[in-house]
Write an enzyme that holds these catalytic residues in place. Sequence first.
Site, PDB file in Angstrom:
ATOM      1  N   SER A   1       3.953  -2.432 -11.662  1.00 21.74           N
ATOM      2  CA  SER A   1       3.942  -3.612 -10.783  1.00 21.74           C
ATOM      3  C   SER A   1       3.235  -4.830 -11.374  1.00 21.74           C
ATOM      4  O   SER A   1       3.213  -5.886 -10.742  1.00 21.74           O
ATOM      5  CB  SER A   1       3.304  -3.259  -9.435  1.00 21.74           C
ATOM      6  OG  SER A   1       4.211  -2.504  -8.660  1.00 21.74           O
TER       7      SER A   1
ATOM      8  N   LYS B   1       5.282  -7.879 -11.293  1.00 22.88           N
ATOM      9  CA  LYS B   1       5.354  -8.803 -10.152  1.00 22.88           C
ATOM     10  C   LYS B   1       4.569 -10.082 -10.395  1.00 22.88           C
ATOM     11  O   LYS B   1       4.742 -11.059  -9.667  1.00 22.88           O
ATOM     12  CB  LYS B   1       4.876  -8.099  -8.878  1.00 22.88           C
ATOM     13  CG  LYS B   1       5.764  -6.929  -8.446  1.00 22.88           C
ATOM     14  CD  LYS B   1       5.310  -6.370  -7.107  1.00 22.88           C
ATOM     15  CE  LYS B   1       6.224  -5.238  -6.647  1.00 22.88           C
ATOM     16  NZ  LYS B   1       5.737  -3.913  -7.041  1.00 22.88           N
TER      17      LYS B   1
ATOM     18  N   LYS C   1      -3.628  -8.419 -10.523  1.00 22.12           N
ATOM     19  CA  LYS C   1      -2.583  -7.501 -10.041  1.00 22.12           C
ATOM     20  C   LYS C   1      -2.789  -6.097 -10.587  1.00 22.12           C
ATOM     21  O   LYS C   1      -3.192  -5.917 -11.733  1.00 22.12           O
ATOM     22  CB  LYS C   1      -1.213  -8.030 -10.476  1.00 22.12           C
ATOM     23  CG  LYS C   1      -0.029  -7.317  -9.843  1.00 22.12           C
ATOM     24  CD  LYS C   1       0.128  -7.686  -8.384  1.00 22.12           C
ATOM     25  CE  LYS C   1       1.190  -6.837  -7.684  1.00 22.12           C
ATOM     26  NZ  LYS C   1       0.757  -5.435  -7.486  1.00 22.12           N
TER      27      LYS C   1
ATOM     28  N   SER D   1       1.950  -5.802  -2.935  1.00 22.04           N
ATOM     29  CA  SER D   1       2.785  -5.307  -4.029  1.00 22.04           C
ATOM     30  C   SER D   1       4.158  -4.844  -3.513  1.00 22.04           C
ATOM     31  O   SER D   1       4.720  -3.845  -3.981  1.00 22.04           O
ATOM     32  CB  SER D   1       2.088  -4.157  -4.774  1.00 22.04           C
ATOM     33  OG  SER D   1       2.667  -3.977  -6.049  1.00 22.04           O
TER      34      SER D   1
END
Length: 392
Positions: free
Chosen positions: A68, A71, A233, A131
């Site tokens: 992720s 992202k 993140k 997320s």
Amino acid sequence: MKAIVIPQYTQRLMVGTFVAASFFAPTVQANGAIQQPELDNSAFILIDYDTGTVLAQKNAAQPFPPASLTKMMTSYIIEQRLLSGALKENEPILMTPEAWCKGSSEESCMYVPVNTTAPVIDMLKGIIIQSGNDASKAMAQHIGGSETTFADLMNEEAKKIGMTHTHFMNATGMPQEGHQASAEDLAKLAQAIIKNSKKYYPIYSQKQFTYNGITQGNRNALLFTDPTVDGLKTGHTDEAGYCLVASSKRGDMRLISVIMGTKSVQERADQSRNLLNWGFSNFATKIAAPAQRNYGSVPVNFGAVDKVNVVSKGNLQVLVPKLDQEKISTVVNLPADVKAPLAQGQEVGKLVAMLNGKPVASVPLVAETQVQEAGIFKRMWQHIVVFFKGLF
């Protein structure tokens, strides 16, 4: 702090050497007593945000599945489109059946109901804080028409940022052949978000977000234990392991860490915390010279005036090992003369910071004032003078 003026015949060599050395983010030449941490993971990197200087790294240029962390690029594209006006914060985004998240334990979800809409700003928060795979895919479809086309936009943006060891296949980071990124590239992406998305960067430090009656916490554990951490993140898949891109600002110094492929949630937090603490303990940001300092004047050919004062355009900021702070010197690199016309603020030279005989940072030296061309008769006389000078 000593300032040195390089003789004219050596200036080109010095500038050429510096530009070549600084084309890539340099690795700081630390004192021999400083040993970088040994971390049990696939790859890591620690950089200084302002200069891009690499303080520590392992396998930083090697591509790995980013999970992720992907992202970050999805959110960056959304942020840049919001800032340009191509998207509006209250613009409704449809949650299509293809993007809809059924809530399996295999993926993160924002839980926007299928065939309903949510505003862009909520989708952005759902991507960054929760997320949400569903929010990522819905935004990808809205912007690109399809997730595949959006991945092409991601790769175009990656090239602009200088991400040379990364290739995106989707907007979420779910495992897919050919979908990969390097720690070095993800640090560059974090730099771009902090620099270019200032309006939306505070979202990355938000500890929770509630949508559709469901409150979810940010998975970045450092936000809850270190008040200097304000992003960015997390990521996890079985293929990628546990990953985290973090940023911390203490005083005037900001560091960015990237950890990839740890074995647990706890390890990715501990390793990130240890890496950031190590960086702040061993390195310091030093202003080698302030902005707008005067560095004398340069003769002007064919100008309404015969010389122009030069000043430093910005702070000459250097990141160095704390033990080397007093070893920084500066080099004033100016040509023998310049030609009119000159605009105010036009670059005419460089101010270079040196450490152990090597250039480590520079700022432009610029014309303090505008210089217009001289009148025709003065220019004719100066041409004659220049001609005869060339004979001797």
